[in-house]
Every structure is written in C-alpha cells, then in structure tokens.
Design an enzyme around this catalytic site. Sequence first.
Site, short mmCIF file in Angstrom:
data_model
loop_
_atom_site.label_atom_id
_atom_site.label_comp_id
_atom_site.label_asym_id
_atom_site.label_seq_id
_atom_site.Cartn_x
_atom_site.Cartn_y
_atom_site.Cartn_z
N ILE A 83 0.84 -1.21 0.31
CA ILE A 83 0.39 0.16 -0.31
C ILE A 83 1.26 1.44 -0.08
CG2 ILE A 83 -1.75 0.88 1.27
CD1 ILE A 83 -2.94 -1.20 2.72
N VAL A 84 0.60 2.06 -1.14
CA VAL A 84 1.24 2.93 -1.12
C VAL A 84 0.42 4.28 -0.47
CG1 VAL A 84 3.51 5.06 -2.56
CG2 VAL A 84 3.32 2.25 -2.61
N ASP A 108 -4.91 0.72 -11.29
CA ASP A 108 -3.85 1.24 -10.77
C ASP A 108 -3.95 1.51 -11.83
OD1 ASP A 108 -3.56 -1.23 -11.39
OD2 ASP A 108 -2.03 -2.33 -10.04
N1 ADP Z 1 11.09 0.53 -3.04
C1 ADP Z 1 11.58 -0.59 -4.01
N2 ADP Z 1 12.71 -0.66 -3.27
C2 ADP Z 1 11.83 -1.89 -4.35
N3 ADP Z 1 11.66 -3.24 -4.14
C3 ADP Z 1 10.66 -3.15 -4.03
C4 ADP Z 1 10.49 -1.73 -3.48
N4 ADP Z 1 9.03 -1.35 -3.65
C5 ADP Z 1 8.57 -2.86 -3.43
N5 ADP Z 1 9.46 -3.64 -3.91
C6 ADP Z 1 8.63 -4.83 -4.12
O1 ADP Z 1 8.34 -4.78 -5.75
C7 ADP Z 1 7.58 -5.74 -5.36
C8 ADP Z 1 6.45 -5.69 -5.84
O2 ADP Z 1 5.65 -4.30 -5.65
P1 ADP Z 1 4.62 -2.56 -5.34
O3 ADP Z 1 5.35 -2.28 -6.75
O4 ADP Z 1 4.65 -2.48 -4.43
O5 ADP Z 1 3.86 -3.70 -6.44
P2 ADP Z 1 2.32 -3.92 -6.01
O6 ADP Z 1 1.36 -2.47 -6.88
O7 ADP Z 1 1.64 -5.31 -6.60
O8 ADP Z 1 1.97 -3.34 -4.68
C9 ADP Z 1 7.64 -6.54 -4.71
O9 ADP Z 1 7.93 -7.59 -3.96
C10 ADP Z 1 8.18 -6.17 -3.39
O10 ADP Z 1 9.15 -6.38 -2.42
C1 PAZ Z 2 -3.13 -6.76 -12.49
C2 PAZ Z 2 -3.15 -6.30 -12.10
C3 PAZ Z 2 -3.28 -7.95 -10.88
C4 PAZ Z 2 -1.97 -5.67 -11.12
O1 PAZ Z 2 -1.83 -5.36 -9.75
P1 PAZ Z 2 -0.42 -5.47 -8.97
O2 PAZ Z 2 0.76 -5.77 -9.40
O3 PAZ Z 2 -0.09 -3.75 -8.81
O4 PAZ Z 2 -0.87 -5.55 -7.60
C5 PAZ Z 2 -4.41 -5.18 -11.21
O5 PAZ Z 2 -4.24 -4.33 -11.92
C6 PAZ Z 2 -5.32 -5.98 -11.40
O6 PAZ Z 2 -6.18 -7.17 -10.58
N1 PAZ Z 2 -6.31 -5.00 -12.71
C7 PAZ Z 2 -7.90 -6.13 -13.06
C8 PAZ Z 2 -7.41 -6.43 -14.66
C9 PAZ Z 2 -7.58 -6.09 -15.25
O7 PAZ Z 2 -6.50 -4.70 -15.31
O8 PAZ Z 2 -7.22 -6.73 -16.44
K K Z 3 0.52 -1.37 -8.87
#
Ligand code: ADP
Ligand code: PAZ
Ligand code: K
EC number: 2.7.1.33
Length: 254
Positions: A12-13, A109
């Site tokens: 969560i950002v 997203d």
């Molecule tokens: N600032 C960072 N530096 C390095 N790795 C990161 C950072 N933030 C996230 N990650 C890694 O990148 C991967 C995807 O993270 P993230 O983009 O936040 O995914 P999501 O949007 O799916 O939650 C995770 O495996 C996480 O551990």
């Molecule tokens: C493709 C994703 C899983 C990416 O999510 P994330 O990796 O950021 O957690 C997400 O955008 C999602 O669930 N999308 C719904 C399906 C689609 O965009 O078609």
């Molecule tokens: K994302």
Amino acid sequence: MILVVDVGNTNIVLGLYEGNILTHDWRLSTNRSSTVDEYGVLISNLFQFAGVRAEQIEGVILSCVVPPIMSVLEQLFVKYVGKEALVVGPGIKTGLNIRYENPKDVGADRIVNAVAGIEQYGTPLVIVDFGTATTFDYIDASGAYLGGAIVPGIGIAAEALYQRAAKLPRIELAKPKTVIGRNTVAAMQAGIIFGYAGQVDGIVRRICKEFGVQPRVIATGGLAELIAGESETIEKVDPLLTLEGLRIVYERNG
Ligand SMILES: Nc1ncnc2c1ncn2[C@@H]1O[C@H](COP(=O)(O)OP(=O)(O)O)[C@@H](O)[C@H]1O
Ligand SMILES: CC(C)(COP(=O)(O)O)[C@@H](O)C(=O)NCCC(=O)O
Ligand SMILES: [K+]
C-alpha cells in the site's frame, strides 16, 4: 492537503500532496488480515512522525486492486482521517477514454497510471508497471487507453522457481555479472533479470509493430529500476506515476 493511496497486491503506497507537490510518501505491506485499527495505528504513527494532523487532510483518494480489503480501507479513512475516500472506479471522472471490452475490469492502478502518463509524457505511450504482476498499458496517439498485457511479476516468477524445483533456492532479485551463470544463484538471477528485460523489449516492440507507432515508454512500480537499466526500450523510470495519477483524478472530481 490531500492523501492519495494506491493499494497493490504487495504494497500500500500512501502520499500527501500540498497542491501538486508530494510532501510525504510511505509504503506499507498489504496485509489481508489487518483490521481497521491495525492500519489506523500505522497511519496515525506515520502522520505523527511527519508532524501532520488528520484534520489538515482535506480529502482522500484510493485506488485498490485487492477487493477483499477495500471495505477495511474505506472504514480506515472515515475513522482515522475523518474523510470518506473517493474510490477510483465506475462513476468517478478520470477523463480517460477506456477501450477495454469492460472498462470496469481495468485495474484502478492501470487507469491512474495512464492518466498521469498522458499528462506528463504525452501520447502515444506505453506504461510498464512492475508490481506483483507486471502490466503493460498502451495509450494511442488520440489518448485512448486500448488495453495491454499482464505477465507474472518478477517476485512471483522467482518464488515459483523456489516453490516448484527442489534444488532451486530463494534468491535475491539482483543483477548478475553475466548472462552465463556459473552457479545456481547467478543462473537464476540471469534468467530472471535478463529474461524480464527481454520480455519488456519484446512486448514493447510488438506494440510498435502492431500499431505502427514509436511510443514513449515509461516504467514504474517497486521493481522498475532493476529492469530499466537492462531494457533497451524503457526510456525513464517514474516511481511516482501512480500517486500523480491519483492526485490528478482527485482534482478532476473536485
Ligand atoms: N522501493 C522498493 N525498492 C525495491 N523493491 C521494492 C520497492 N517497493 C516494492 N518493492 C518490491 O517490488 C515488488 C512489487 O511491489 P509493488 O510495486 O509495491 O507491487 P504492488 O503494486 O503489486 O503492491 C514487491 O516484491 C516489493 O517487495
Ligand atoms: C494486473 C493487476 C493484478 C496488477 O496489480 P499489482 O501488481 O499492482 O498488485 C491489477 O491491475 C488488477 O487486478 N487488474 C485487473 C485486471 C485487468 O486490469 O485487466
Ligand atoms: K501497482
């Protein structure tokens, strides 16, 4: 001041914007079993540490691709910020022309990335987001969001090797010295890092060919930096793209 929140499957950002300046940003783990109050303690501490009072926050916008925790987060902002979050989804104004078969199926997203990408980089545009999944989005010259590609994220791919092959260890996602690994870890790193860079270039070049375009190619997401250096098509990493998109969508609904 507004609070923007992007809930991915891993992280969560959160970000605070004063006008169009991002003054603070934080990253929490996405935990499907955390309660409203557990998240509440975390965000209250972050605000306190930053010297921000909840009353200073005029509004909250949320993009979430993890439906099971949506209601916990909605309750969180009501209880701990005193504001109902604007949720990116059907019924809110994004200004984006979405040409997906079912526009409501596109991850929130991906939508906010596209909104920010168009504003900041123009069109045609490809956005690559390295999250839990890696997503590619294509926005044509007219600014229409046409769709894209979804592939297993880098972390998922590495984890799958470890889970399914008895002799393969869990590895650090780091760039090896050469494409020819002479030990197991180096071989796995070469496959994953150079393999993903090649995958990005392959998909981007296919988009260029299929549509006869030369789009700008912008990367974002937790692991973008790692791959961008090895990719021949990614022109820039913009770690704040999603937060910017949330700010812009918030303003469009003001
Ligand atoms: N600032 C960072 N530096 C390095 N790795 C990161 C950072 N933030 C996230 N990650 C890694 O990148 C991967 C995807 O993270 P993230 O983009 O936040 O995914 P999501 O949007 O799916 O939650 C995770 O495996 C996480 O551990
Ligand atoms: C493709 C994703 C899983 C990416 O999510 P994330 O990796 O950021 O957690 C997400 O955008 C999602 O669930 N999308 C719904 C399906 C689609 O965009 O078609
Ligand atoms: K994302």
